[in-house]
Design an enzyme around this catalytic site. Structure first.
Site, mmCIF file in Angstrom:
data_model
loop_
_atom_site.group_PDB
_atom_site.id
_atom_site.type_symbol
_atom_site.label_atom_id
_atom_site.label_comp_id
_atom_site.label_asym_id
_atom_site.label_seq_id
_atom_site.Cartn_x
_atom_site.Cartn_y
_atom_site.Cartn_z
ATOM 1 N N PHE A 109 0.467 -1.428 -0.130
ATOM 2 C CA PHE A 109 -0.386 0.028 -0.275
ATOM 3 C C PHE A 109 0.601 1.605 -0.019
ATOM 4 O O PHE A 109 -0.034 1.962 -0.390
ATOM 5 C CB PHE A 109 -0.624 -0.048 1.616
ATOM 6 C CG PHE A 109 -0.545 1.345 2.289
ATOM 7 C CD1 PHE A 109 0.372 0.489 3.555
ATOM 8 C CD2 PHE A 109 -1.166 2.309 2.746
ATOM 9 C CE1 PHE A 109 0.581 0.951 4.651
ATOM 10 C CE2 PHE A 109 -0.471 2.732 3.547
ATOM 11 C CZ PHE A 109 0.263 2.360 4.358
ATOM 12 N N LYS A 110 2.544 1.203 0.461
ATOM 13 C CA LYS A 110 3.080 2.338 0.689
ATOM 14 C C LYS A 110 3.367 2.865 -1.503
ATOM 15 O O LYS A 110 3.102 4.013 -1.316
ATOM 16 C CB LYS A 110 4.758 2.166 1.207
ATOM 17 C CG LYS A 110 3.750 1.703 2.408
ATOM 18 C CD LYS A 110 5.105 1.714 3.749
ATOM 19 C CE LYS A 110 4.657 1.612 5.163
ATOM 20 N NZ LYS A 110 4.019 -0.013 5.573
ATOM 21 N N ASP A 111 2.739 2.567 -1.893
ATOM 22 C CA ASP A 111 2.957 2.833 -3.045
ATOM 23 C C ASP A 111 1.920 4.053 -3.441
ATOM 24 O O ASP A 111 1.871 4.727 -4.226
ATOM 25 C CB ASP A 111 2.516 1.706 -4.332
ATOM 26 C CG ASP A 111 3.926 0.915 -4.614
ATOM 27 O OD1 ASP A 111 4.748 1.188 -4.585
ATOM 28 O OD2 ASP A 111 3.519 -0.214 -4.655
ATOM 29 N N LEU A 114 3.883 6.761 -2.096
ATOM 30 C CA LEU A 114 5.342 7.091 -2.763
ATOM 31 C C LEU A 114 5.564 6.530 -4.172
ATOM 32 O O LEU A 114 6.590 8.209 -4.540
ATOM 33 C CB LEU A 114 5.768 5.477 -2.060
ATOM 34 C CG LEU A 114 6.093 6.517 -0.537
ATOM 35 C CD1 LEU A 114 6.964 4.819 0.012
ATOM 36 C CD2 LEU A 114 7.370 7.453 -0.889
ATOM 37 N N THR A 144 8.137 0.865 2.429
ATOM 38 C CA THR A 144 8.465 1.673 2.616
ATOM 39 C C THR A 144 9.646 1.828 1.562
ATOM 40 O O THR A 144 9.931 2.932 0.900
ATOM 41 C CB THR A 144 9.162 2.955 3.907
ATOM 42 O OG1 THR A 144 7.594 2.221 4.425
ATOM 43 C CG2 THR A 144 8.858 3.895 3.697
#
Ligand SMILES: *Cc1c(COP(=O)(O)O)cnc(C)c1O
Length: 493
Positions: A109-111, A114, A144
């Site tokens: 989900f950090k995409d 980011l 991350t």
């Protein structure tokens, strides 16, 4: 709309400067000076694209970006890097709605944040006439790191340095990071856990003398960690998006309440859901799901935040966190935006590893319902969801799945619930497969990936294909007290 520091309410900056600075100069986190309302009526957003919804949400926070600038950032981020046009599909599994936030480049989900942060930063730098090269310094518990490397790798005017705890991330996560090719990327393993990495990075950030030295050499630090508002704001968008999807498929009518369950580590993702609620979204309970590192569960139950405990390595490493940095933003709110009290509590956390909130503060936390899952609960949830619904989920999502099931069973609250699904099962294949059937224990991760493909019918993501035959590009290892030296070395200072 401006942003102010949680440790000095008079430290007020524009949205673009908050993104550039990452952490406030006084060590605090930037929060909005007031919580904006969603000015676009919800009914006009039903059926709109992810990009359009993201724009409607983000423009309320990033008020010094022009429409063209913000749309450029959104369109550059949420494009064919994602393997589905929907960007974040909402999938019904049994009585729950899984919001799949893992369709980007690094399958976690950090995409979501980011992939847009580099564009927000470059745009912010231009707006503020900043000429220095931006150095991104990041501590990662696994996801991350690669998401930031993927976002910033090859972006002109940036260098990215990532620290991760040696042995504290999965084999696949490590391979993803150390195979990164771009010459502006630097990956370092640290002899310590995630909190040690994060503390090390914070110390470098707070080193005023070093920061001056950097500026002299034409560099400026920023942070890609979830403390940056440039990550928080894009995350608010997908909770609005999920709500609109439920309206679109007739599960709810506009105005109906929903609950949201989030597998939580640093408290960034669930804080975004809270911000969406504050913007006026009809969200009822925000269910905060922890793994065995259940500091947050204990905090919500007792009002005491206590990190003095054993750090447990679990099968959901991205949630193996004892200091949830983003909680500071919530603390600031429940102390009535008094930055002096907030600062004292946060300093207690550093000095004593512990702080206690008053009953009055605790009474402002009723939006949140805490829960946690043991390793056994987590594996059992993966197995039973697969057997009942033929849906394979990753270990982090399974923590949330368990906590949600448990909440529903014990409260009989039948409000429709969105569960943030934070990683593809392909990212944590060995544990996922072993949960489904113990016969898979200990097999080669790549053989298991083939098995997962057979079992789930989901295509192998590009992210996996890339590491199958990637070369190791990074192999620096360091002790925590040498992190600053490493940074100096990399930047030639
Ligand atoms: C980072 C991460 C989390 C935790 O999110 P926070 O915003 O830190 O609470 C959960 N699951 C996965 C897969 C992650 O990468």
């Amino acid at each position: 709309m401006k942003f102010k520091s949680t440790r000095n309410s008079n430290n007020i900056v524009s949205p673009s400067l908050a993104i550039i600075q990452g952490l406030a100069s006084d060590g605090g986190l930037f929060v909005p000076t007031h919580m904006p309302k969603l000015s676009t009526p919800l009914d006009t957003l039903v059926g709109k694209s992810y990009q359009e919804v993201a724009y409607a949400v983000m423009k309320e926070f990033l008020t010094d970006f022009t429409e063209d600038e913000l749309k450029y950032c959104i369109d550059s981020a949420y494009d064919s890097k994602f393997d589905t046009e929907e960007i974040a599909p909402l999938v019904q599994v049994g009585d729950a709605y899984y919001l799949e936030l893992f369709h980007g480049k690094t399958i976690a989900f950090k995409d979501m944040a980011l992939s847009i942060l580099p564009y927000l930063m470059i745009t912010s730098a231009k707006k503020n006439n900043i000429k220095e090269k931006i150095v991104i310094l990041t501590a990662t518990s696994g996801d991350t790191g690669k998401a930031a490397l993927a976002g910033f790798g090859g972006v002109d005017g940036t260098e990215i340095i990532v620290f991760y705890p040696r042995g504290g991330v999965s084999k696949i996560q490590e391979l993803q990071m150390v195979t990164t090719k771009e010459s502006n990327t630097h990956v370092i393993s640290v002899n310590g856990n995630f909190d040690d990495c994060q503390t090390g990075v914070k110390n470098i950030f707070n080193n005023e003398e070093f920061k001056k030295e950097l500026l002299d050499k034409g560099y400026r630090f920023s942070s890609a960690n979830s403390i940056n508002v440039g990550r928080l704001v894009p995350q608010v968008a997908y909770y609005v998006w999920a709500y609109l999807k439920l309206v679109q498929n007739n599960t709810i009518k506009i105005g109906d309440k929903i609950n949201i369950t989030v597998p939580t580590g640093n408290f960034g993702n669930i804080l975004a859901a809270y911000y969406a609620k504050k913007m006026g979204m009809p969200f009822n309970k925000l269910i905060c799901a922890s793994n065995s590192n259940k500091v947050l569960f204990d905090f919500f139950k007792t009002g005491e935040y206590n990190r003095n405990r054993e750090f447990v390595l679990t099968s959901s490493p991205s949630m193996d966190i004892l200091i949830s940095s983003n909680l500071e933003r919530l603390i600031y709110e429940i102390v009535g935006s008094d930055s002096t009290i907030c600062k004292t509590l946060m300093e207690d956390l550093v000095d004593k590893g512990d702080y206690q909130i008053t009953n009055e503060m605790k009474s402002k936390l009723t939006d949140f319902v805490p829960g946690y899952a043991t390793e056994e609960n987590t594996f059992e949830t993966i197995k039973s969801t697969y057997e009942k619904h033929n849906y394979v989920m990753d270990t982090h999502t399974a923590v949330a799945g368990y906590v949600y099931n448990n909440y529903r069973r014990t409260t009989n609250d039948l409000t429709p619930c969105v569960i943030a699904s934070t990683a593809s099962p392909y990212k944590f294949t060995p544990n996922v497969m072993a949960a489904i059937d113990p016969k898979y224990k200990g097999l080669d991760p790549f053989d298991l990936i083939d098995k997962l493909h057979e079992l789930s019918g989901i295509d192998e993501p590009l992210a996996i294909k890339e590491i199958r035959d990637g070369n190791i590009m990074h192999n620096i290892n360091t002790d925590t007290n040498k992190m600053l030296d490493i940074v100096k070395n990399i930047l030639g200072i």
